[in-house]
Design a protein around this motif. Sequence first.
Motif, PDB file in Angstrom:
ATOM      1  N   HIS A 114     -23.483 -23.843 -43.618  1.00 50.81           N
ATOM      2  CA  HIS A 114     -23.650 -25.244 -43.199  1.00 50.81           C
ATOM      3  C   HIS A 114     -23.456 -26.199 -44.379  1.00 50.81           C
ATOM      4  O   HIS A 114     -22.841 -27.261 -44.225  1.00 50.81           O
ATOM      5  CB  HIS A 114     -25.023 -25.420 -42.556  1.00 50.81           C
ATOM      6  CG  HIS A 114     -25.181 -24.630 -41.290  1.00 50.81           C
ATOM      7  ND1 HIS A 114     -24.498 -24.939 -40.131  1.00 50.81           N
ATOM      8  CD2 HIS A 114     -25.919 -23.528 -41.003  1.00 50.81           C
ATOM      9  CE1 HIS A 114     -24.811 -24.070 -39.183  1.00 50.81           C
ATOM     10  NE2 HIS A 114     -25.675 -23.208 -39.687  1.00 50.81           N
ATOM     11  N   HIS A 115     -23.963 -25.828 -45.527  1.00 49.37           N
ATOM     12  CA  HIS A 115     -23.788 -26.655 -46.723  1.00 49.37           C
ATOM     13  C   HIS A 115     -22.315 -26.837 -47.064  1.00 49.37           C
ATOM     14  O   HIS A 115     -21.866 -27.943 -47.404  1.00 49.37           O
ATOM     15  CB  HIS A 115     -24.539 -25.991 -47.886  1.00 49.37           C
ATOM     16  CG  HIS A 115     -24.090 -26.392 -49.245  1.00 49.37           C
ATOM     17  ND1 HIS A 115     -24.141 -27.692 -49.702  1.00 49.37           N
ATOM     18  CD2 HIS A 115     -23.583 -25.652 -50.275  1.00 49.37           C
ATOM     19  CE1 HIS A 115     -23.689 -27.749 -50.944  1.00 49.37           C
ATOM     20  NE2 HIS A 115     -23.336 -26.527 -51.313  1.00 49.37           N
ATOM     21  N   ARG A 116     -21.519 -25.772 -46.938  1.00 51.15           N
ATOM     22  CA  ARG A 116     -20.103 -25.832 -47.299  1.00 51.15           C
ATOM     23  C   ARG A 116     -19.192 -26.201 -46.122  1.00 51.15           C
ATOM     24  O   ARG A 116     -17.980 -26.054 -46.187  1.00 51.15           O
ATOM     25  CB  ARG A 116     -19.652 -24.486 -47.899  1.00 51.15           C
ATOM     26  CG  ARG A 116     -20.321 -24.136 -49.234  1.00 51.15           C
ATOM     27  CD  ARG A 116     -19.979 -25.112 -50.330  1.00 51.15           C
ATOM     28  NE  ARG A 116     -18.553 -25.243 -50.541  1.00 51.15           N
ATOM     29  CZ  ARG A 116     -17.948 -25.134 -51.721  1.00 51.15           C
ATOM     30  NH1 ARG A 116     -18.653 -24.876 -52.812  1.00 51.15           N
ATOM     31  NH2 ARG A 116     -16.650 -25.287 -51.821  1.00 51.15           N
ATOM     32  N   TYR A 120     -16.678 -27.078 -39.653  1.00 53.40           N
ATOM     33  CA  TYR A 120     -15.551 -28.015 -39.697  1.00 53.40           C
ATOM     34  C   TYR A 120     -14.290 -27.332 -40.236  1.00 53.40           C
ATOM     35  O   TYR A 120     -13.186 -27.498 -39.686  1.00 53.40           O
ATOM     36  CB  TYR A 120     -15.912 -29.219 -40.570  1.00 53.40           C
ATOM     37  CG  TYR A 120     -14.723 -30.095 -40.894  1.00 53.40           C
ATOM     38  CD1 TYR A 120     -14.207 -30.980 -39.948  1.00 53.40           C
ATOM     39  CD2 TYR A 120     -14.096 -30.006 -42.141  1.00 53.40           C
ATOM     40  CE1 TYR A 120     -13.095 -31.761 -40.234  1.00 53.40           C
ATOM     41  CE2 TYR A 120     -12.994 -30.787 -42.436  1.00 53.40           C
ATOM     42  CZ  TYR A 120     -12.487 -31.666 -41.482  1.00 53.40           C
ATOM     43  OH  TYR A 120     -11.389 -32.428 -41.758  1.00 53.40           O
ATOM     44  N   LEU A 121     -14.429 -26.549 -41.295  1.00 48.71           N
ATOM     45  CA  LEU A 121     -13.273 -25.921 -41.910  1.00 48.71           C
ATOM     46  C   LEU A 121     -12.627 -24.886 -40.997  1.00 48.71           C
ATOM     47  O   LEU A 121     -11.401 -24.758 -40.941  1.00 48.71           O
ATOM     48  CB  LEU A 121     -13.666 -25.278 -43.240  1.00 48.71           C
ATOM     49  CG  LEU A 121     -14.073 -26.275 -44.335  1.00 48.71           C
ATOM     50  CD1 LEU A 121     -14.614 -25.534 -45.548  1.00 48.71           C
ATOM     51  CD2 LEU A 121     -12.888 -27.159 -44.730  1.00 48.71           C
ATOM     52  N   ARG A 122     -13.425 -24.138 -40.270  1.00 46.34           N
ATOM     53  CA  ARG A 122     -12.853 -23.145 -39.356  1.00 46.34           C
ATOM     54  C   ARG A 122     -12.172 -23.829 -38.163  1.00 46.34           C
ATOM     55  O   ARG A 122     -11.148 -23.348 -37.666  1.00 46.34           O
ATOM     56  CB  ARG A 122     -13.917 -22.172 -38.883  1.00 46.34           C
ATOM     57  CG  ARG A 122     -14.576 -21.333 -39.980  1.00 46.34           C
ATOM     58  CD  ARG A 122     -13.653 -20.289 -40.614  1.00 46.34           C
ATOM     59  NE  ARG A 122     -12.552 -20.808 -41.417  1.00 46.34           N
ATOM     60  CZ  ARG A 122     -12.668 -21.267 -42.669  1.00 46.34           C
ATOM     61  NH1 ARG A 122     -13.849 -21.271 -43.264  1.00 46.34           N
ATOM     62  NH2 ARG A 122     -11.623 -21.707 -43.320  1.00 46.34           N
ATOM     63  N   LYS A 133     -12.780 -32.460 -46.678  1.00 52.28           N
ATOM     64  CA  LYS A 133     -13.763 -33.523 -46.825  1.00 52.28           C
ATOM     65  C   LYS A 133     -14.468 -33.386 -48.173  1.00 52.28           C
ATOM     66  O   LYS A 133     -14.430 -32.336 -48.804  1.00 52.28           O
ATOM     67  CB  LYS A 133     -14.803 -33.431 -45.702  1.00 52.28           C
ATOM     68  CG  LYS A 133     -14.292 -33.810 -44.328  1.00 52.28           C
ATOM     69  CD  LYS A 133     -15.443 -33.784 -43.321  1.00 52.28           C
ATOM     70  CE  LYS A 133     -15.013 -34.258 -41.947  1.00 52.28           C
ATOM     71  NZ  LYS A 133     -16.158 -34.262 -40.990  1.00 52.28           N
ATOM     72  N   TYR A 134     -15.141 -34.444 -48.569  1.00 47.95           N
ATOM     73  CA  TYR A 134     -15.945 -34.391 -49.791  1.00 47.95           C
ATOM     74  C   TYR A 134     -17.004 -33.301 -49.666  1.00 47.95           C
ATOM     75  O   TYR A 134     -17.676 -33.183 -48.633  1.00 47.95           O
ATOM     76  CB  TYR A 134     -16.618 -35.739 -50.041  1.00 47.95           C
ATOM     77  CG  TYR A 134     -17.694 -35.681 -51.107  1.00 47.95           C
ATOM     78  CD1 TYR A 134     -17.350 -35.539 -52.450  1.00 47.95           C
ATOM     79  CD2 TYR A 134     -19.037 -35.746 -50.765  1.00 47.95           C
ATOM     80  CE1 TYR A 134     -18.331 -35.468 -53.429  1.00 47.95           C
ATOM     81  CE2 TYR A 134     -20.030 -35.678 -51.742  1.00 47.95           C
ATOM     82  CZ  TYR A 134     -19.668 -35.531 -53.062  1.00 47.95           C
ATOM     83  OH  TYR A 134     -20.633 -35.455 -54.025  1.00 47.95           O
TER      84      TYR A 134
END
Length: 321
Positions: A114-116, A120-122, A133-134
């Motif tokens: 969740h932190h990384r 969203y990335l997947r 994203k930042y």
Amino acid sequence: MNKATLALLIHGGTENWSPERWKRRFDEVCGDRPVWLLPGGQGDPAAVHYAAVWKPAPGELAAFPNLRVIFNLGAGVDALMADKSLPKVPLVRVAVGDLTRRMTEYVVLHVLMHHRQELYLRASQREKRWAPKYQWPAGAISVGIMGLGTLGTDAADALRRIGFRVAGWSNSPKTIAGVECFHGKAQIDAFLRQTDILVCLLPLTPDTRGILNRELFAKLSRSSPMGAPVVINAGRGGLQNEADILACLDDGTLGAVSLDVYAAEPLQPESPFWTHPKVVLTPHNAADTDPDEISRYVARQIARFEAGQTLENVVDPARGY
């Protein structure tokens, strides 16, 4: 003199909980001690002095009139404690290094997920979208661990060493180097207010049943760089109000959840958790432990008991863990 029999009552069905696999391990470590895999008519129930169990049926253990010790092969003992016919003998819970390390692996994995921003990335990967994203540092995130027993303490230390700000809450006071510790009902709100990612490793007791609910979620930090708080439950399914979790994910009270446990297991195909885009689920395997280490642990405990020594990790019936 013949050694007292150890009965195995294992109702699992998964690969790691194959009764035959456990029987082979216990045969290896118990030497000439008879090991019976039940249910089955293997002999006189009066010969059974020890029982190593996983999800026994209510009343199943009452069939052994000379039972001396019950060893629960998993960490949670709430189902056993609910059995009103449970023999009044010591109930020993598992506390082995392998289980602790595996739970810490799970907690660290899901906090980092969740932190990384892995959800969203997947999703970006599936859509072939290059849109990074930042990424904030670990020190920008406060992880709060509910339950500071052996599992919670080890996970807290690992997360602290990665760089997260770590706090913990427990029923009674605890001291952990580098971790801000809260305890009791009077301090839970202060703990929640500063928590971005909540990790729940509490035992299931009458006081903790349903504790993961909308009222609690609404008290979590709203200033996280993640945008909304995250909940990770690897404790017990009875700790969570599943309707509240789903509603809070949909209205933004929660940003995401990782769940390893559920009110009813196995999780039914119609459960919304399977397909919810903000849910990461696992099949109650966060701390599936190698039968080798647990069987050796039980054998050592029996040897201690028969030598007149004190059993370790005996459950306190008043506390429920």
